[in-house]
Design a protein around this motif. Structure first.
Motif, PDB file in Angstrom:
ATOM      1  N   ASP A 201      43.454  31.258  44.617  1.00  0.00           N
ATOM      2  CA  ASP A 201      42.081  30.691  44.024  1.00  0.00           C
ATOM      3  C   ASP A 201      40.982  31.683  43.744  1.00  0.00           C
ATOM      4  O   ASP A 201      39.954  31.361  43.677  1.00  0.00           O
ATOM      5  CB  ASP A 201      41.383  29.584  44.792  1.00  0.00           C
ATOM      6  CG  ASP A 201      41.551  29.659  46.098  1.00  0.00           C
ATOM      7  OD1 ASP A 201      41.350  30.619  46.685  1.00  0.00           O
ATOM      8  OD2 ASP A 201      41.654  28.813  46.942  1.00  0.00           O
ATOM      9  N   THR A 202      41.345  32.949  44.316  1.00  0.00           N
ATOM     10  CA  THR A 202      40.155  34.241  44.309  1.00  0.00           C
ATOM     11  C   THR A 202      40.920  35.468  44.157  1.00  0.00           C
ATOM     12  O   THR A 202      41.780  35.737  44.600  1.00  0.00           O
ATOM     13  CB  THR A 202      39.400  34.139  45.670  1.00  0.00           C
ATOM     14  OG1 THR A 202      39.193  32.713  45.906  1.00  0.00           O
ATOM     15  CG2 THR A 202      38.238  34.931  45.574  1.00  0.00           C
ATOM     16  N   LEU A 203      40.495  36.088  42.935  1.00  0.00           N
ATOM     17  CA  LEU A 203      40.821  37.380  42.673  1.00  0.00           C
ATOM     18  C   LEU A 203      39.843  38.211  42.905  1.00  0.00           C
ATOM     19  O   LEU A 203      38.696  38.264  42.598  1.00  0.00           O
ATOM     20  CB  LEU A 203      41.346  37.377  41.336  1.00  0.00           C
ATOM     21  CG  LEU A 203      42.512  36.913  40.834  1.00  0.00           C
ATOM     22  CD1 LEU A 203      42.801  36.951  39.499  1.00  0.00           C
ATOM     23  CD2 LEU A 203      43.807  37.275  41.769  1.00  0.00           C
ATOM     24  N   MET A 204      40.198  39.510  43.605  1.00  0.00           N
ATOM     25  CA  MET A 204      39.106  40.398  43.885  1.00  0.00           C
ATOM     26  C   MET A 204      40.005  41.734  43.398  1.00  0.00           C
ATOM     27  O   MET A 204      41.046  42.291  43.797  1.00  0.00           O
ATOM     28  CB  MET A 204      39.104  40.687  45.648  1.00  0.00           C
ATOM     29  CG  MET A 204      38.411  42.025  46.043  1.00  0.00           C
ATOM     30  SD  MET A 204      36.557  42.034  45.833  1.00  0.00           S
ATOM     31  CE  MET A 204      36.113  40.635  46.959  1.00  0.00           C
ATOM     32  N   VAL A 205      39.291  42.304  42.371  1.00  0.00           N
ATOM     33  CA  VAL A 205      39.698  43.128  41.402  1.00  0.00           C
ATOM     34  C   VAL A 205      39.248  44.582  41.808  1.00  0.00           C
ATOM     35  O   VAL A 205      37.947  44.945  41.870  1.00  0.00           O
ATOM     36  CB  VAL A 205      39.414  42.857  39.960  1.00  0.00           C
ATOM     37  CG1 VAL A 205      40.305  44.093  39.138  1.00  0.00           C
ATOM     38  CG2 VAL A 205      39.854  41.543  39.763  1.00  0.00           C
ATOM     39  N   ILE A 206      39.973  45.655  42.181  1.00  0.00           N
ATOM     40  CA  ILE A 206      39.549  46.999  42.967  1.00  0.00           C
ATOM     41  C   ILE A 206      40.767  47.909  42.437  1.00  0.00           C
ATOM     42  O   ILE A 206      41.454  48.399  43.227  1.00  0.00           O
ATOM     43  CB  ILE A 206      39.137  46.885  44.363  1.00  0.00           C
ATOM     44  CG1 ILE A 206      38.586  48.263  44.850  1.00  0.00           C
ATOM     45  CG2 ILE A 206      40.101  46.348  45.205  1.00  0.00           C
ATOM     46  CD1 ILE A 206      37.327  48.586  44.222  1.00  0.00           C
ATOM     47  N   ASN A 228      39.316  26.094  40.337  1.00  0.00           N
ATOM     48  CA  ASN A 228      38.926  26.383  41.522  1.00  0.00           C
ATOM     49  C   ASN A 228      38.597  27.975  41.396  1.00  0.00           C
ATOM     50  O   ASN A 228      38.236  28.465  42.532  1.00  0.00           O
ATOM     51  CB  ASN A 228      39.613  25.821  42.951  1.00  0.00           C
ATOM     52  CG  ASN A 228      39.564  24.358  42.868  1.00  0.00           C
ATOM     53  OD1 ASN A 228      38.473  23.740  42.637  1.00  0.00           O
ATOM     54  ND2 ASN A 228      40.489  23.818  43.142  1.00  0.00           N
ATOM     55  N   GLY A 229      39.112  28.567  40.652  1.00  0.00           N
ATOM     56  CA  GLY A 229      39.367  30.006  40.686  1.00  0.00           C
ATOM     57  C   GLY A 229      37.927  30.836  40.713  1.00  0.00           C
ATOM     58  O   GLY A 229      37.300  30.477  39.804  1.00  0.00           O
ATOM     59  N   ILE A 230      38.105  31.713  41.386  1.00  0.00           N
ATOM     60  CA  ILE A 230      36.782  32.825  41.341  1.00  0.00           C
ATOM     61  C   ILE A 230      37.189  34.147  41.344  1.00  0.00           C
ATOM     62  O   ILE A 230      38.248  34.650  42.013  1.00  0.00           O
ATOM     63  CB  ILE A 230      36.014  32.496  42.772  1.00  0.00           C
ATOM     64  CG1 ILE A 230      35.255  31.013  42.803  1.00  0.00           C
ATOM     65  CG2 ILE A 230      34.978  33.734  43.034  1.00  0.00           C
ATOM     66  CD1 ILE A 230      33.943  31.063  43.972  1.00  0.00           C
ATOM     67  N   TYR A 255      36.383  28.524  37.913  1.00  0.00           N
ATOM     68  CA  TYR A 255      35.142  27.919  38.450  1.00  0.00           C
ATOM     69  C   TYR A 255      33.920  28.902  38.456  1.00  0.00           C
ATOM     70  O   TYR A 255      32.711  28.609  38.121  1.00  0.00           O
ATOM     71  CB  TYR A 255      35.318  27.576  40.164  1.00  0.00           C
ATOM     72  CG  TYR A 255      33.898  26.982  40.925  1.00  0.00           C
ATOM     73  CD1 TYR A 255      33.935  25.670  40.342  1.00  0.00           C
ATOM     74  CD2 TYR A 255      33.164  27.743  41.576  1.00  0.00           C
ATOM     75  CE1 TYR A 255      32.650  25.058  41.213  1.00  0.00           C
ATOM     76  CE2 TYR A 255      32.341  27.079  42.273  1.00  0.00           C
ATOM     77  CZ  TYR A 255      31.972  25.685  42.144  1.00  0.00           C
ATOM     78  OH  TYR A 255      30.952  25.231  42.593  1.00  0.00           O
ATOM     79  N   SER A 256      33.970  30.288  38.709  1.00  0.00           N
ATOM     80  CA  SER A 256      32.833  31.111  38.766  1.00  0.00           C
ATOM     81  C   SER A 256      33.431  32.462  38.862  1.00  0.00           C
ATOM     82  O   SER A 256      34.663  32.767  38.718  1.00  0.00           O
ATOM     83  CB  SER A 256      32.103  30.739  40.035  1.00  0.00           C
ATOM     84  OG  SER A 256      30.771  31.551  39.876  1.00  0.00           O
ATOM     85  N   ALA A 257      32.231  33.555  38.610  1.00  0.00           N
ATOM     86  CA  ALA A 257      32.872  34.840  38.512  1.00  0.00           C
ATOM     87  C   ALA A 257      31.520  35.710  39.497  1.00  0.00           C
ATOM     88  O   ALA A 257      30.576  35.440  39.274  1.00  0.00           O
ATOM     89  CB  ALA A 257      33.045  35.211  37.272  1.00  0.00           C
ATOM     90  N   GLY A 258      31.882  36.906  40.148  1.00  0.00           N
ATOM     91  CA  GLY A 258      30.953  37.903  40.608  1.00  0.00           C
ATOM     92  C   GLY A 258      31.434  38.949  39.893  1.00  0.00           C
ATOM     93  O   GLY A 258      32.479  39.712  40.193  1.00  0.00           O
TER      94      GLY A 258
END
Ligand code: NAP
Ligand code: 8YV
Length: 324
Positions: A201-206, A228-230, A255-258
């Protein structure tokens, strides 16, 4: 002539570490201070043997490099060097160096900060207090929490590993996707990004920017990530299909993004700025005085190694050392 200082072009500001380290050993030519940069390159281009680039706004492509027929080395600031055509450089005997490792922990700190801000809405809550709203009513409980999340790392390189270590310490399950499984990494590996996006439910792109990662976070991946994805993007704006992200945020497909990075920095689309439920940072992954000075120092050290006839300290994979 033996003993003469080599001529080096500086593309960037007069930062103390760069000037202090380079001026005693090389003849520096300051491109950004020239009123007419084109005329300036015409006047010094023939004698320039190395370039220190601390300002990534301009593409360093074949057209640019060809203007320096004696060019041997490009010492670039930052670990990402997607603005340089390193393959062309390698094919033409030019070594490209970057500044890996010295920023890993700083960028990983920022990534965790951005993740926490996005999940727990800390910037919004702070704005709420400053607006004097707390005296009337408590800031609402946040729907999202890190407590029941699984983070899918897109990229598990130097910085990805530093982020994953922090997530482990926070008790957050980690899985990852990259083109190849990383030796010595025990997190579950997904050869396919879409499969991972469905499971987390969360992706951290690097990952690095450039052709191989262009728009890899697209509408299909965002749909798979779900409501629910961030999405946290610490990599490059080019890695995310920005219009598709805007649409997915508007329609609450996710759901949101940073976001620390954007497609056309420093321009940020109005649609993103107007969304209050997301968190936007002005590309500050590595931006502390200490870490930026360490990056500047590595730019200097790569030039000084070259000037002393020594191997580069951190050549990029496209321009390996010793040369092939
Ligand atoms: P790195 O050690 O080279 O790691 C890159 C990771 O990405 C590896 O796991 C690599 O694995 C994976 N990868 C590369 N191409 C891929 C592709 N096409 N598809 C899937 N995975 C791919 O690099 P790093 O030092 O961790 O830095 C990563 C990037 O972070 C930089 O290039 C830069 O763009 C960005 N960055 C941003 C900030 C900021 O301020 N926001 C600061 C520093 C760095 P495989 O090769 O096996 O695919
Ligand atoms: C810098 C970065 O913020 O190293 C990188 O690839 O993106 C950052 O550390 C950037 O180089 C500044 O222009």
């Amino acid at each position: 002539m033996a003993g003469e200082k080599p001529d080096v072009l500086l593309v960037g500001a007069r930062k103390p570490v760069l000037i202090g380290g380079l001026e005693p050993k090389v003849n520096l030519h300051y491109l950004l201070e020239a009123k007419d940069q084109d005329a300036f390159i015409k006047s010094v281009g023939d004698k320039i043997r190395a370039i220190a680039v601390a300002y990534m706004a301009n593409k360093v492509d074949a057209n640019f490099m060809q203007r320096f027929p004696k060019l041997e080395q490009i010492s670039s600031f930052g670990v990402g060097y997607d603005y340089i055509d390193a393959k062309w450089a390698g094919a033409h005997g030019i070594t490209v160096t970057n500044t890996p490792e010295v920023l890993n922990e700083e960028v990983a700190d920022t990534a965790l900060g951005l993740l926490l801000c996005t999940v727990r809405e800390f910037p919004q809550a702070e704005r709420y207090l400053r607006a004097g709203k707390w005296v009337d009513k408590q800031y609402p409980l946040t729907k999202a929490t890190l407590r029941n999340r699984t983070v899918g790392m897109v990229g598990m390189g130097r910085i990805g590993k530093a982020i994953a270590r922090r997530l482990e310490a926070f008790g957050v399950p980690v899985v990852y996707h990259s083109r190849n499984p990383q030796p010595g990494v025990s997190f579950k590996y997904y050869p396919k990004l879409l499969d991972m996006a469905r499971d987390v439910d969360t992706l951290m792109v690097i990952v690095p920017g450039g052709a191989s990662t262009q728009n890899m976070i697209n509408a299909e991946v965002l749909k798979a990530l779900g409501p629910n994805g961030i999405l946290i993007n610490m990599a490059r704006g080019s890695v995310v299909d920005e219009p598709a992200l805007i649409e997915a945020l508007k329609s609450r497909t996710i759901y949101s993004a940073g976001l620390d990075v954007f497609a056309k920095e420093p321009q940020v689309p109005k649609e993103l700025i107007e969304m209050d439920h997301i968190v936007l940072f002005p590309h500050l992954g590595s931006s502390t005085e200490v870490t930026r000075a360490a990056m500047d120092q590595l730019v200097v050290d790569n030039i000084l190694a070259w000037a002393a006839g020594k191997p580069p300290l951190s050549p990029v994979p496209e321009t390996p050392w010793p040369r092939k």
